[in-house]
Enzyme design. Structure first.
Site: not given
Ligand code: M6R
Length: 608
Positions: A2, A27, A74, A100-101, A481, A485, A488, A504, A603
């Site tokens: 948020c 956010r 969010w 926020n929280g 990774e 990517k 998501e 395995h 984010k």
């Molecule tokens: O801000 P941070 O690096 O702590 O965030 C960690 C994860 O939330 C962040 O990397 C998330 O997985 C991204 N959406 C990946 O692209």
């Protein structure tokens, strides 16, 4: 999660709040709203969906006012709809609150308040705050907020306004970030600098358990004992432009394209012309690092993948045992404090709740904490003993790209720095390694130049509903990774595996329809990787292979090949990830997905 924004001043208030919310929408973006005091009368507008829907609602209205707060949500408690959108109001609709929280004890508070006659209009935890403030209101908003938060358990950044005590915004925080922007005859609040940097570069960070009463001309900050505090004013050096799209269709694409420049910048910050590695901002003494006996890395998501690679590099160059944990799991370990152990946090935002909670846990057990953070002044920056800024500039796209590369490069430099301190790497070895490192910006650019080729691969595979990514050694985390990517931003199911694990179990998934992305540059694990790719081909899997330029042997086993320049093994994850970022981006855009704001994500993950 948020985002909160607020403004007091004479500018067009709805436009200041909407622009701020747009910039905070990374956010959270499932609903938004604003509350404005005009001639001491409170009005609220809310809308389900992204910020542009709220802008459309407000466009035909001519909104006046000089005190206002806004929120982008969010969802945690309650579905994303208009009723659950902030700001929330008290019974009498005189007080508006954005939060926020998470309020952990909201159910019991809600029951108490309902017994007292308060009527709730949403399913959120946040609404209790507005009713609690109302319960304690006796003419002073700040006094009511101070009393109200004493009832709260959990994390919060709160901003409140009231038509019965107009002309001010009262804010407080515990566990969620909040900054105050200072102007002339105007002031701002926000969850981060990004939303207000186009208006002011003078920033005050609110700390946990602090309250502030903000008017157009004054900011008074107090601690929870009511003492007025002298707060430091920080001057921000970057421009709003750095966090704008600058003509790119998406932030993610802009951030991918920025990577050569970011790598160049990091090299120039941390490496002299004579290849001396330096970390001028590190708040930890060389002696402490030299005496380190073990590193325990903890991070989430993409930052965790960078942490997995850090293990290889720190163990190789600094010969120091290194463990890596996902932050949300780290907390369930029995940490055994031992002389010289350092907990390392990796975080782009510096606000990830799980990572921050681990830092607090580690510090409570007397561990030293070193963090790699991108956002200066973030909670993780401020709460860590030592810090290495990753210097990737504002990263707005929800999918982390440029900061991952920046993390990897900073980790490489740190491992060499540590290796030299501990006497395991000589300066002449560093000279050779740095020479290789200086090739990176051009090498990354050559990968970005393969745009059309990678788009053609994306076109062939974007209808697949499942992908597998495999890699080995230092590129096993690259496979994780690449899979993250893709899933998501395109909502295609994808999993990364250490290639040796295929046999395995996961190999059972392979058939002629399954794309298998194989990260196979010429490194120490190449021969084994080569064999794994043959195993995939023997089962008719569709192979997309990331291979070193000139690798003619692999061509027979690759349905698609993406060449990368020959490079040092330890630097190869910086190159191999670039085509994976581009592949995911292209697949997601072909599918019409919103790559910058994928569904269900935010984010900055500020809830545990
Ligand atoms: O801000 P941070 O690096 O702590 O965030 C960690 C994860 O939330 C962040 O990397 C998330 O997985 C991204 N959406 C990946 O692209």
């Amino acid at each position: 999660m948020c985002g909160i924004v607020g403004y007091l001043g004479n500018k067009n208030i709805s436009s200041v709040l909407l622009v701020g919310l747009e910039r905070l929408s990374y956010r959270g973006y499932d609903s938004s709203g604003i509350a404005i005091l005009s001639k001491n009368e409170l009005s609220v507008w809310k809308q389900q969906g992204k910020i542009h829907r709220l802008s459309e609602l407000l466009k035909p209205l001519s909104i006046q006012g000089n005190v206002g707060i806004g929120h982008t949500r969010w969802a945690t408690h309650g579905v994303p709809n208009e009723a659950n959108a902030h700001p929330h109001l008290d019974n009498e609709e005189k007080i508006a609150v954005v939060h926020n929280g998470i309020i952990e004890n909201f159910l019991e508070l809600k029951k108490d308040l309902q017994r007292e006659g308060h009527v709730f209009r949403s399913e959120t935890d946040s609404e209790v705050i507005a009713h609690l403030i109302e319960r304690h209101f006796e003419g002073s908003l700040e006094k009511a907020v101070e009393k109200a938060v004493k009832n709260l358990k959990g994390a919060y950044a709160i901003a409140a306004i009231s038509e019965n005590d107009p002309g001010k915004i009262v804010v407080c925080r515990k566990g969620s970030p909040l900054v105050i922007g200072l102007g002339k005859g105007e002031n701002y609040i926000s969850s981060d600098i990004n939303a207000i940097v186009s208006h002011t570069k003078n920033i005050m960070y609110l700390e946990d358990n602090e309250f502030a009463v903000i008017t157009k001309n004054e900011v008074v900050v107090k601690n929870d004992s009511g003492e007025v505090l002298e707060k430091e004013i920080h001057h921000i050096t970057w421009d709003a432009e750095a966090s704008e799209k600058q003509g790119y269709p998406h932030y993610m694409l802009k951030e991918i394209q920025e990577q050569p420049a970011i790598v160049r910048n990091i090299i120039s910050k941390h490496c002299t012309d004579d290849s001396i590695i330096q970390f001028p901002d590190l708040r930890m003494k060389d002696r402490e690092l030299k005496n380190s006996s073990r590193f325990i890395i903890q991070a989430c998501g993409t930052s965790w993948h960078a942490g997995l690679i850090a293990k290889y590099l720190i163990e190789k160059y600094a010969r120091t045992p290194t463990e890596v944990d996902i932050s949300s799991e780290f907390r369930y370990r029995s940490l055994l404090p031992e002389q010289g152990q350092i907990v390392v946090a990796l975080s782009q935002s510096g606000e990830t709740a799980d990572t921050l909670a681990c830092i607090r846990e580690a510090k409570s057990k007397f561990f030293k904490v070193l963090s790699f953070v991108n956002v200066l002044g973030s909670s993780i920056d401020r709460e860590s003993d030592g810090v290495i800024y990753t210097h990737s500039g504002p990263e707005i796209g929800v999918a982390s790209t440029k900061n991952y590369v920046a993390q990897l490069l900073n980790i490489f430099l740190f491992a060499l720095y540590l290796g030299k301190l501990k006497g395991h790497v000589s300066q002449s070895e560093i000279d050779d390694l740095v020479k290789e490192m200086r090739l990176l910006p051009d090498q990354i650019q050559s990968l970005l130049d393969q745009e059309e080729h990678i788009m053609a691969i994306a076109e062939r595979h974007h209808q697949s509903r499942e992908f597998i990514f495999i890699g080995r050694g230092v590129n096993f985390p690259t496979s994780l990774e690449g899979a993250l990517k893709l899933k998501e931003i395109s909502y295609i199911h994808a999993t990364g595996y250490p290639a040796g694990e295929l046999k395995h179990g996961p190999i059972a998934l392979i058939d002629e329809k399954l794309p298998v992305v194989c990260v196979a540059p010429k490194t120490a694990t190449y021969d084994k990787m080569f064999a794994n790719i043959q195993e995939v081909k023997a089962r008719k899997g569709q192979t997309i292979v990331i291979a070193t330029e000139g690798d003619d042997d692999i061509v027979d086993y690759a349905d698609d090949i993406i060449p990368i320049p020959a490079c040092l093994e330890e630097l190869s994850p910086i190159l191999t990830v670039i085509p994976l970022q581009m592949l995911s981006y292209n697949i997601a855009t072909l599918l019409g997905c919103d790559v910058d704001q994928p569904r269900n994500l935010a984010k900055s993950v500020t809830v545990e």
